[in-house]
Design a protein around this motif. Structure first.
Motif, mmCIF file in Angstrom:
data_model
loop_
_atom_site.group_PDB
_atom_site.id
_atom_site.type_symbol
_atom_site.label_atom_id
_atom_site.label_comp_id
_atom_site.label_asym_id
_atom_site.label_seq_id
_atom_site.Cartn_x
_atom_site.Cartn_y
_atom_site.Cartn_z
ATOM 1 N N GLY A 179 0.826 -1.209 0.000
ATOM 2 C CA GLY A 179 0.000 0.000 0.000
ATOM 3 C C GLY A 179 0.853 1.248 0.000
ATOM 4 O O GLY A 179 0.561 2.223 -0.716
ATOM 5 N N ALA A 180 1.943 1.232 0.773
ATOM 6 C CA ALA A 180 2.832 2.393 0.814
ATOM 7 C C ALA A 180 3.501 2.605 -0.536
ATOM 8 O O ALA A 180 3.649 3.757 -1.003
ATOM 9 C CB ALA A 180 3.882 2.205 1.905
ATOM 10 N N SER A 181 3.883 1.517 -1.217
ATOM 11 C CA SER A 181 4.514 1.644 -2.538
ATOM 12 C C SER A 181 3.543 2.212 -3.561
ATOM 13 O O SER A 181 3.914 3.036 -4.417
ATOM 14 C CB SER A 181 5.024 0.274 -2.996
ATOM 15 N N THR A 184 3.126 5.984 -3.197
ATOM 16 C CA THR A 184 4.228 6.813 -3.699
ATOM 17 C C THR A 184 4.071 7.148 -5.178
ATOM 18 O O THR A 184 4.688 8.114 -5.676
ATOM 19 C CB THR A 184 5.577 6.091 -3.488
ATOM 20 N N ARG A 185 3.246 6.373 -5.897
ATOM 21 C CA ARG A 185 3.028 6.636 -7.324
ATOM 22 C C ARG A 185 1.919 7.680 -7.555
ATOM 23 O O ARG A 185 1.667 8.087 -8.688
ATOM 24 C CB ARG A 185 2.656 5.340 -8.043
ATOM 25 N N SER A 186 1.263 8.034 -6.480
ATOM 26 C CA SER A 186 0.166 9.008 -6.595
ATOM 27 C C SER A 186 0.680 10.413 -6.299
ATOM 28 O O SER A 186 1.758 10.605 -5.731
ATOM 29 C CB SER A 186 -0.962 8.654 -5.604
ATOM 30 N N ALA A 187 -0.133 11.381 -6.709
ATOM 31 C CA ALA A 187 0.193 12.781 -6.409
ATOM 32 C C ALA A 187 -0.080 13.031 -4.938
ATOM 33 O O ALA A 187 -1.219 12.899 -4.471
ATOM 34 C CB ALA A 187 -0.645 13.708 -7.281
ATOM 35 N N LEU A 188 0.962 13.371 -4.195
ATOM 36 C CA LEU A 188 0.827 13.541 -2.749
ATOM 37 C C LEU A 188 1.343 14.912 -2.340
ATOM 38 O O LEU A 188 2.249 15.474 -2.965
ATOM 39 C CB LEU A 188 1.633 12.468 -2.004
ATOM 40 N N SER A 189 0.751 15.407 -1.286
ATOM 41 C CA SER A 189 1.268 16.649 -0.702
ATOM 42 C C SER A 189 2.554 16.328 0.045
ATOM 43 O O SER A 189 2.883 15.168 0.304
ATOM 44 C CB SER A 189 0.231 17.243 0.261
ATOM 45 N N ASP A 190 3.283 17.368 0.394
ATOM 46 C CA ASP A 190 4.526 17.160 1.136
ATOM 47 C C ASP A 190 4.264 16.436 2.458
ATOM 48 O O ASP A 190 5.040 15.567 2.882
ATOM 49 C CB ASP A 190 5.206 18.502 1.409
ATOM 50 N N ASP A 192 1.765 14.358 3.077
ATOM 51 C CA ASP A 192 1.444 12.960 2.796
ATOM 52 C C ASP A 192 2.695 12.149 2.459
ATOM 53 O O ASP A 192 2.811 10.975 2.815
ATOM 54 C CB ASP A 192 0.434 12.870 1.648
ATOM 55 N N LYS A 193 3.644 12.787 1.742
ATOM 56 C CA LYS A 193 4.891 12.095 1.413
ATOM 57 C C LYS A 193 5.661 11.732 2.678
ATOM 58 O O LYS A 193 6.236 10.634 2.781
ATOM 59 C CB LYS A 193 5.755 12.981 0.516
ATOM 60 N N LEU A 194 5.664 12.625 3.653
ATOM 61 C CA LEU A 194 6.336 12.332 4.918
ATOM 62 C C LEU A 194 5.685 11.153 5.627
ATOM 63 O O LEU A 194 6.361 10.298 6.191
ATOM 64 C CB LEU A 194 6.321 13.575 5.828
#
Length: 374
Positions: A179-181, A184-190, A192-194
């Motif tokens: 799920g985490a991988s 990472t392929r989706s558009a995320l806010s900063d 959400d990336k953290l």
């Protein structure tokens, strides 16, 4: 009586073995070669409850309980004829009131100058307290064995539970990592990336913990650590481990000094696991202001892999138990972990016929894995 005469009588009495035997605290019997009693001292008569007249002329076996009588006739009597003596034989005497007395017997044959038997002498010692002691000891040993067996069964059940738990945790952990991988392929806010990076790093940590638990269960349940030996160049393996840990500890510095140019026969996955445990331990417990150093080289036909870190030294008492399971450095009790990392690392070293040692001073702490080259 004059003093000199009294002293002379006392001296004679002291040298009188007849008086000694008669008033001894042990029992004495003399029999003729046929086993008929010809003399019994007063102490044994007191134990038995008989008078001298009631026993003289009777066979010694008449004083023995059935089992002791059979043993005397089938074993002790022939033993006296063959070897002339026996020692410390347990027996039961029949008392006049019908009760039995536990005793120990010593016996010997006295021969004449032509080696013909003159008489048999038996020494009789009470064994009641000894029997009680032996019975209590037997019961204590039996209780200890039962307790030990229960502890073994409980330990086996506990370790089987650990093995099953570790196995079953892998599936949900795999789903979390997948799920985490995908995220990472989706558009995320900063932000959400953290969060996703935190999930990935935590998943790696959980994966390491589960691997250690599974390996611990294998070792303790008797399977041992399996190795897939092959010739490999270890530099990429070591660099991969250090890069992975840098991602988990981005604020920390990890340096690598690799001086091995040849391929080495080992299990690269296990070496990776060993190094990961050592470096993670150094990053967790070492000084945050100093880098963790990894060095690999060949020394005296052995592969040597060392992890260095600064910070407070490991206490001497902690060093003694550092590679035991469920032990953690007392200097940092708040750090999370099961205390299995160093134990598993030491088992990996042992599986490679190598060693894992620790050395710690105020200047540095280092863990060194040494493995003979095949």
């Amino acid at each position: 009586m004059p003093t000199d005469s009294k002293n002379l009588n006392d001296a004679n009495l002291e040298q009188n073995f007849e008086d000694f035997l008669e008033h001894s605290l042990s029992g004495y019997i003399s029999t003729n070669p046929r086993g008929e009693m010809i003399r019994i001292n007063s102490k044994l008569l007191e134990w038995l409850g008989y008078s001298t007249e009631e026993l003289i002329g009777k066979r010694i076996t008449s004083l023995l309980a059935v089992g002791s009588r059979m043993f005397y006739e089938t074993h002790l009597s022939p033993l006296l004829k063959l070897h002339g003596s026996f020692e410390e034989v347990a027996a039961e005497l029949l008392l006049k009131d019908g009760s039995k007395l536990q005793v120990l017997l010593n016996g010997y044959v006295r021969n004449d100058e032509n080696n013909n038997p003159l008489f048999i002498r038996l020494n009789v010692y009470k064994a009641t307290e000894r029997k009680v002691y032996e019975e209590n000891l037997r019961l204590a040993i039996n209780d200890a064995e039962q307790t030990l067996q229960k502890e073994r069964e409980f330990a086996t059940l506990r370790e089987q539970f650990i093995a099953v738990l570790g196995h079953d945790l892998r599936n949900p952990l795999g789903a979390i990592k997948s799920g985490a991988s995908l995220l990472t392929r989706s558009a995320l806010s900063d932000r959400d990336k953290l969060i996703v990076d935190m999930i990935k790093n935590s998943s790696l940590r959980m994966e390491e913990l589960i691997a250690n638990v599974m390996d611990f269960a294998r070792v303790r349940l008797g399977g041992g650590l399996s190795l897939d030996l092959k010739e490999v160049f270890l530099k990429p393996v070591i660099l991969h481990v250090t890069e992975e840990l840098r991602a988990i500890f981005p604020e920390r510095a990890v340096t690598v000094d690799f001086e091995v140019n040849d391929a080495i026969t080992c299990d690269p996955d296990r070496i990776s696991q060993l190094l990961s445990n050592l470096v993670a331990n150094a990053l967790t417990h070492g000084s945050a202001d100093e880098p963790v150093k990894v060095a690999a080289k060949i020394v005296s036909n052995s592969f040597e892999l060392t992890v260095f870190n600064g910070g407070k030294p490991i206490p001497g008492d902690a060093l003694e138990t550092l590679f035991e399971p469920f032990k953690r450095e007392t200097s940092a009790p708040s750090q999370q972990g099961l205390g299995l990392g160093l134990y598993i690392a030491s088992q990996i070293a042992r599986a490679h016929n190598g060693t894992l040692s620790a050395y710690s001073t105020v200047d540095e702490t280092r863990f060194t894995f040494q493995m003979p080259l095949f």
